[in-house]
Write a protein that holds these residues in place. Sequence first.
Motif, PDB file in Angstrom:
ATOM      1  N   GLY A 187       2.097   8.451   8.809  1.00  5.82           N
ATOM      2  CA  GLY A 187       0.891   7.714   8.420  1.00  5.82           C
ATOM      3  C   GLY A 187       0.562   7.903   6.956  1.00  5.82           C
ATOM      4  O   GLY A 187       0.225   6.939   6.253  1.00  5.82           O
ATOM      5  N   PHE A 188       0.684   9.139   6.482  1.00  7.76           N
ATOM      6  CA  PHE A 188       0.434   9.405   5.070  1.00  7.76           C
ATOM      7  C   PHE A 188       1.447   8.678   4.195  1.00  7.76           C
ATOM      8  O   PHE A 188       1.095   8.076   3.185  1.00  7.76           O
ATOM      9  N   GLY A 189       2.708   8.709   4.591  1.00  3.33           N
ATOM     10  CA  GLY A 189       3.755   8.032   3.830  1.00  3.33           C
ATOM     11  C   GLY A 189       3.517   6.530   3.759  1.00  3.33           C
ATOM     12  O   GLY A 189       3.678   5.910   2.712  1.00  3.33           O
ATOM     13  N   MET A 240       0.756   2.689  -3.606  1.00  2.25           N
ATOM     14  CA  MET A 240       1.641   2.641  -4.768  1.00  2.25           C
ATOM     15  C   MET A 240       2.103   1.209  -5.036  1.00  2.25           C
ATOM     16  O   MET A 240       2.164   0.777  -6.195  1.00  2.25           O
ATOM     17  N   ALA A 241       2.448   0.458  -3.995  1.00  2.00           N
ATOM     18  CA  ALA A 241       2.867  -0.940  -4.177  1.00  2.00           C
ATOM     19  C   ALA A 241       1.727  -1.776  -4.736  1.00  2.00           C
ATOM     20  O   ALA A 241       1.931  -2.606  -5.631  1.00  2.00           O
ATOM     21  N   LEU A 242       0.527  -1.567  -4.234  1.00  2.00           N
ATOM     22  CA  LEU A 242      -0.638  -2.291  -4.739  1.00  2.00           C
ATOM     23  C   LEU A 242      -0.902  -1.926  -6.195  1.00  2.00           C
ATOM     24  O   LEU A 242      -1.192  -2.790  -7.019  1.00  2.00           O
ATOM     25  N   GLY A 243      -0.789  -0.667  -6.527  1.00  2.00           N
ATOM     26  CA  GLY A 243      -0.974  -0.225  -7.909  1.00  2.00           C
ATOM     27  C   GLY A 243       0.056  -0.840  -8.843  1.00  2.00           C
ATOM     28  O   GLY A 243      -0.268  -1.291  -9.940  1.00  2.00           O
ATOM     29  N   ALA A 244       1.317  -0.894  -8.409  1.00  2.00           N
ATOM     30  CA  ALA A 244       2.368  -1.505  -9.234  1.00  2.00           C
ATOM     31  C   ALA A 244       2.105  -2.991  -9.437  1.00  2.00           C
ATOM     32  O   ALA A 244       2.291  -3.525 -10.538  1.00  2.00           O
TER      33      ALA A 244
END
Length: 104
Positions: free
Chosen positions: A5-7, A14-18
Amino acid sequence: MREIGFGLAFGIVMALGAFLIAAWPAQGRPVAAFFPAGSSARAMSAAIAEAGGSLIEINAGSAVTITLGEDDGYVTALYRAGAWLVIDASLARLCVGSAKGSGQ
């Protein structure tokens, strides 16, 4: 199970940030402004004029405009004028272009 779940959550963040970093509008370059669905071409044109930009392209069917503004606060002015998302136009064209090409 918590690790999975954490992963997943970390990967999504991270994908949203990128995506946000890639889509960040650069000053002096065209931006794509997304307006609420159902916005008329006249309303979108008025919002761009209110923000102090110039209209390059308008798609009233999907409530998207490609605009250019030279002022430092142009993106903020677009948000104040009613846009709900403002991103770099080159990235928006890639997304729209691939969506149009997939239906052929």
